[in-house]
Structures are given as structure tokens and as C-alpha cells.
Write a protein that holds these residues in place. Structure first.
Motif, mmCIF file in Angstrom:
data_model
loop_
_atom_site.group_PDB
_atom_site.id
_atom_site.type_symbol
_atom_site.label_atom_id
_atom_site.label_comp_id
_atom_site.label_asym_id
_atom_site.label_seq_id
_atom_site.Cartn_x
_atom_site.Cartn_y
_atom_site.Cartn_z
ATOM 1 N N GLU A 174 32.281 30.373 43.955
ATOM 2 C CA GLU A 174 32.356 31.766 44.389
ATOM 3 C C GLU A 174 31.039 32.167 45.047
ATOM 4 O O GLU A 174 29.960 31.876 44.521
ATOM 5 C CB GLU A 174 32.652 32.668 43.196
ATOM 6 C CG GLU A 174 33.981 32.353 42.526
ATOM 7 C CD GLU A 174 34.157 33.062 41.193
ATOM 8 O OE1 GLU A 174 33.181 33.673 40.716
ATOM 9 O OE2 GLU A 174 35.257 32.987 40.622
ATOM 10 N N THR B 262 43.748 40.931 39.336
ATOM 11 C CA THR B 262 42.336 40.581 39.366
ATOM 12 C C THR B 262 41.798 40.403 40.774
ATOM 13 O O THR B 262 40.583 40.307 40.960
ATOM 14 C CB THR B 262 42.086 39.277 38.587
ATOM 15 O OG1 THR B 262 42.841 38.225 39.197
ATOM 16 C CG2 THR B 262 42.488 39.428 37.127
ATOM 17 N N ALA B 263 42.710 40.369 41.752
ATOM 18 C CA ALA B 263 42.265 40.133 43.121
ATOM 19 C C ALA B 263 43.243 40.761 44.097
ATOM 20 O O ALA B 263 44.461 40.806 43.845
ATOM 21 C CB ALA B 263 42.142 38.639 43.393
ATOM 22 N N TRP C 99 37.492 33.194 48.597
ATOM 23 C CA TRP C 99 37.424 33.922 47.327
ATOM 24 C C TRP C 99 37.902 35.349 47.565
ATOM 25 O O TRP C 99 37.485 36.009 48.518
ATOM 26 C CB TRP C 99 35.979 33.928 46.812
ATOM 27 C CG TRP C 99 35.765 34.532 45.450
ATOM 28 C CD1 TRP C 99 36.614 34.522 44.404
ATOM 29 C CD2 TRP C 99 34.591 35.220 45.009
ATOM 30 N NE1 TRP C 99 36.067 35.162 43.318
ATOM 31 C CE2 TRP C 99 34.807 35.590 43.662
ATOM 32 C CE3 TRP C 99 33.370 35.550 45.607
ATOM 33 C CZ2 TRP C 99 33.861 36.296 42.916
ATOM 34 C CZ3 TRP C 99 32.421 36.240 44.865
ATOM 35 C CH2 TRP C 99 32.679 36.596 43.537
ATOM 36 N N THR D 272 38.584 38.965 45.155
ATOM 37 C CA THR D 272 38.401 39.520 43.810
ATOM 38 C C THR D 272 38.271 41.033 43.866
ATOM 39 O O THR D 272 37.933 41.614 44.908
ATOM 40 C CB THR D 272 37.138 38.922 43.137
ATOM 41 O OG1 THR D 272 37.100 39.294 41.767
ATOM 42 C CG2 THR D 272 35.864 39.393 43.811
ATOM 43 N N TYR D 273 38.561 41.668 42.745
ATOM 44 C CA TYR D 273 38.202 43.060 42.506
ATOM 45 C C TYR D 273 36.991 43.072 41.582
ATOM 46 O O TYR D 273 36.843 42.183 40.725
ATOM 47 C CB TYR D 273 39.332 43.820 41.803
ATOM 48 C CG TYR D 273 40.533 44.155 42.647
ATOM 49 C CD1 TYR D 273 40.432 45.023 43.730
ATOM 50 C CD2 TYR D 273 41.792 43.625 42.338
ATOM 51 C CE1 TYR D 273 41.553 45.349 44.491
ATOM 52 C CE2 TYR D 273 42.918 43.946 43.092
ATOM 53 C CZ TYR D 273 42.785 44.812 44.162
ATOM 54 O OH TYR D 273 43.889 45.130 44.909
#
Length: 506
Positions: free
Chosen positions: A43, A236-237, A262, A264-265
Motif C-alpha cells: 500500500e 472498507t473501500a 490500492w 481505501t476509505y
């Protein structure tokens, strides 16, 4: 139990832990690094490296490797997301550093370079090994480690917890983060992009729907972020389609994303531990402070935590200085961490403002971009070049020199050799104006560092009236500044401020 009481155990192999480990190894300290993750992260995480950190990484010998993997960004640009026009541009070109730019480089690359440097210095990262327990006494720390072969207990001299926001080390010493744990939510993507914007600035897009950010990385790769409402429960994303839809609106259709690396939140938190030292255990980086990514301050602050602690811990671990020197790690870095938490909170609030507050923000940003003095001040602050330790017990000033003890050591253009290059030799750097006492000063400093004669550019920068000296710490800050180069002044500083055992003068 294995006895390695002269060893420093570094918990965490991120940029902070690896910086500390490499610096300690440079000072001939035995180091052991453990990391719970079995493989390095892929990440991108922290991407912006500022001037002060670049100087420190240059002295560690890794800057050229990092520059080859990243992109130099010389400016910040605030863009109206509806029109695509620049509201103002913060130029970093006049920042008082040999590195007047942000180096955008993905964290896995930063970690790989630092791990390579640590390995060159004899430090190997032990992956898949976690810290599960610790207890300490006056002479050392007993730590329990769990790996593929089960648990074992060893004794080490010191422990540095650089194991992130969910730090086990922090929990085991009985402390916790204190602050705000509910804030703005962001959606983020790390992807290749096609865009009409040149990769010459980090761009913040203002828009009624919420701000956006574009961080150019090497090649076509970029980091994209958007302010969002709380993500749907269980998510989550975001999807790439959701990120692209926000880019089409808030970035005027000028950014097209390819396959992401990648998604994401994340939610912004702002908090800090009440202290950084717990006897023989220390906390650094996200283990000690967490905050918004605004201004890209997090990793940089952690790297500087590591640089501040490493040289002090090396002196103590090698028996050269009293352990009381280690109190100055907390005394110097805790206020900096508190300031960073406050500043990033403000930056986040400003960046996410709406309505009348957004109008005031736009006026303020116009002034920042168009008034040279303000531009330089903001740029230097963001680059962390204004951080100082003037109030530290380690900062001693004698006489009328223009620079002050505790400040970032000047390294003006035109000097024969850059200070950061001189600091590639481990130890202190004593810069002397006037050669009368130079031989005696070398004798006093001994193997603690290097003595160099100031050239005309440095004499002007330090403002010495006739002769003088400045002791530059291994982390690039001024410890002693004096308009006298008498050896007794240096001897007294080493013995009294740094608590180094000095041989009696003849």
C-alpha cells in the motif's frame, strides 16, 4: 533467556523504525528489528517527503536512491474544481534548503531503500515476529517475542516502539493516545492516471461537493483523495467507478484513472500519547502521535523522531553519556508532535470548509500564493524547516552569533561542502571560524565527531564577529553556538549539557 542487554530492539519496520535502526547501526549500536507483517506492505500509504527529512535521509546515504524512485514536486496548487483554474500556487523554490521540493515516493519504495541501507549496516529485519510482552528494570528490558517457531523471551537494553497507530508497544507500557478519534472521512485511490495537469505540483481541488487531492508519483502513477460522507456500513473501500465519478465532477473531468493498486476509505484522527519515554522504552511515529495526512506531516514527523532519538540513545547505549540525556527526546519531540496535531487539524478543517468559511479560506489562500513573504513562511513551515529546539536544555548559546542554538543548522548555497554531506560521517560536526584553537578542539571532541573550518559563506551565515564555533548535532540541529572557539567552552557543553564523561583537561 538470551542476554543481549546492550541491544536496542526496534519494533516495526516502517520508515520510522528503519530510520532509527540504520542510524543506530551507524553509531555502532547493536540493533534488532522485528516486524509483525510477514511481507512488506504494498500500500502506498505516506507519499510526501519534505525538505527536513530529505536532509536527514541524505546524511544517512539514501537520498539519491529515493530520488530515483520518486518525483520531485516544486509547488502546491489550489485549483477551482469547477473551472480547472488555479486559485493560487505555493512555490517551494525559495525554501531555505538544498531540497526545495516535496519528494513524492510511495511508502513501499521508501521502506525498501531504508531496509537496504540497514542491511548494508548489518541490520536484518525479522519478519513475522511480534512483541507480546515486556517488563523492565534499571538494567534492561525483558521482551517476549512470538514468531513461526513459537515464543521466546530475551533481554535487551532498550526498546523503540515504531509499530504504528495500533502500537502493541504503546499498550504494553500502559499508555494510550489522547485526542479526537472521529473526524472527516476520505476515499483514496492509488492508480495510474491520464490527466491534462502537468506533474509539477500537488493539487488541491476545491468544490462544493468536497475537496479533492492529486499527488503525482513516479511515471503515470498518482494518489487521489476525496472528502466523502461516512462510507456505507461494511464497506472498507470505494470502487474505481465511484472514485472516477467523483473525479469527473470535482476535478473537472481532467483526471482519468486506470487499474488501481490500492483503494481505501479512511477517517481522520488527531491524538498523541502523554509522553514519549517510559524508562527504557520509547515511542516514535504513529505509535506516539496520529493526525490528518494534511500537509504530509506524519511520516516526516516520525522520521525526525527517529533521528532525534538515535544519536542520544547511541551515546547512552555505548556508555558515553548518562541516561538522563534520553529525557530530552521527550522534551524536544513531544511539543513538536503536539504542534503537528494542531496544525494538521487546522489544515483539514480549512481544506474541508464550505459556505462562508470556504470564501474566507480562498482569500487566505490567495494571500499565501501571491505575497512572497507569506509564501516562503508557509513553504518553510510545511517543509518542517521552522521546527527548533531553542528551549531545550541541549541548546546553549554564547555571544552574538546570528543563528541561535536549537535552530536548524544553516546550510547556505555557496559553501564548499554541504552540511548534510559532512554529516554522512557519524557523530557531531564542529564548525570552527578561526584556526587558533582548532587542534585543541579536535582533542576535546575526540571520536565524538568531526571538526571542519568554516568557509566565508558559513561565517556570514553564522554571523561570527571574529571567531566562533557551532556544534551541529547528528540530527542537523545546532547544539552549542558560541562567538568564542576556546576549547573549554566545548568541554563544558559536552560535560554539562550532553552529560558526556570527559577526561580531565591537562
Amino acid at each position: 533467556m538470551n542476554a543481549t542487554s546492550d541491544t536496542v530492539l526496534v519494533v516495526g519496520a516502517g520508515p520510522v523504525g528503519l530510520t532509527a535502526a540504520a542510524q543506530l547501526a551507524r553509531f555502532d549500536v547493536s540493533v534488532r528489528v522485528i516486524e509483525a507483517l510477514e511481507q512488506p506492505t504494498t500500500e502506498s500509504r505516506a507519499v510526501g517527503v519534505h525538505a527536513r527529512s530529505l536532509e536527514m535521509l541524505a546524511s544517512l546515504g539514501v537520498l539519491e536512491r529515493l530520488k530515483a524512485l520518486g518525483r520531485r514536486i516544486p509547488a502546491l496548487d489550489v485549483v477551482d474544481g469547477r473551472t480547472g483554474r488555479s486559485r493560487n500556487r505555493l512555490d517551494l523554490g525559495d525554501t531555505a534548503s538544498r531540497h526545495p521540493y516535496v519528494l513524492d515516493v510511495a511508502q513501499p519504495d521508501t521502506e525498501a531503500v531504508l531496509a537496504e541501507r540497514a542491511a548494508e549496516l548489518g541490520v536484518v529485519v525479522e519478519r513475522g515476529v511480534a512483541l507480546t510482552a515486556l517488563s523492565q528494570d534499571d538494567d534492561g528490558v525483558d521482551v517476549t517475542l512470538r514468531g513461526a517457531d513459537g515464543e521466546s523471551t530475551i533481554r535487551v537494553g532498550w526498546v523503540l516502539g515504531a509499530d504504528g497507530g495500533h502500537s502493541t508497544t504503546r499498550r504494553l507500557v500502559g499508555t494510550e493516545l489522547d485526542g479526537g478519534f472521529h473526524g472527516q472521512h476520505f476515499a483514496m485511490a492509488d492508480a495510474d492516471v491520464e490527466t491534462s495537469y502537468a506533474p509539477d505540483a500537488i493539487r488541491m481541488f476545491t468544490h462544493p461537493d468536497g475537496m479533492g487531492m492529486l499527488f503525482p508519483l513516479a511515471g503515470a502513477r498518482a494518489r487521489i483523495m476525496f472528502l466523502v460522507d461516512a462510507p456505507p456500513e461494511g464497506r472498507t473501500a470505494p470502487t474505481l467507478a465511484e472514485m472516477q465519478a467523483m473525479a469527473d465532477v470535482r476535478m473537472g473531468g481532467a483526471v482519468k484513472m486506470g487499474t488501481p493498486r490500492w483503494l481505501t476509505y479512511f477517517e481522520v484522527h488527531h491524538a498523541q500519547v502523554p509522553q514519549y519515554r517510559f524508562g527504557r522504552v520509547f515511542l516514535a511515529g504513529d505509535a506516539a502521535h496520529i493526525h490528518s495526512p494534511a500537509g504530509a506531516q506524519g511520516m516526516n514527523t516520525g522520521i525526525q523522531d527517529a533521528a532525534n532519538l538515535a544519536w542520544k540513545l547511541a551515546l547512552v547505549a555505548r556508555g558515553r553519556a548518562d541516561a538522563a540525556l534520553l529525557d530530552t527526546y521527550n522534551d524536544e519531540r513531544h511539543p513538536v508532535g503536539a504542534m503537528v496535531v494542531r496544525t494538521t487539524t487546522t489544515l483539514t478543517d480549512v481544506g474541508t470548509a464550505s459556505g462562508p468559511q470556504a470564501a474566507l479560506r480562498n482569500i487566505a489562500m490567495y494571500l499565501v500564493g501571491h505575497v512572497h513573504v507569506i509564501n516562503n513562511a508557509v513553504g518553510s513551515t510545511m517543509a518542517e524547516l521552522t521546527i527548533n529546539y531553542r528551549d531545550s536544555a541541549l541548546s546553549v548559546h554564547h555571544g552574538r552569533a546570528a543563528v541561535k542554538a536549537g535552530e536548524h543548522a544553516p546550510d547556505p548555497a555557496g559553501t564548499a561542502v554541504a552540511v548534510e554531506d559532512l554529516l554522512t560521517t557519524p557523530g557531531f560536526l564542529l564548525v570552527v571560524s578561526g584556526a587558533e584553537h582548532e587542534a585543541a578542539l579536535r582533542e576535546v571532541l575526540g571520536d565524538l565527531g568531526t571538526v571542519v573550518t568554516a568557509d566565508a559563506a558559513l561565517v556570514r551565515a553564522y554571523g561570527w564577529p571574529i571567531d566562533g564555533m557551532a556544534l551541529i548535532r547528528p540530527d542537523g540541529y545546532l547544539g552549542l553556538v558560541a562567538d568564542s572557539a576556546h576549547p573549554d567552552v566545548l568541554r563544558d557543553y559536552l560535560a554539562t549539557a550532553l552529560r558526556i564523561a570527559m577526561p580531565s583537561s591537562s
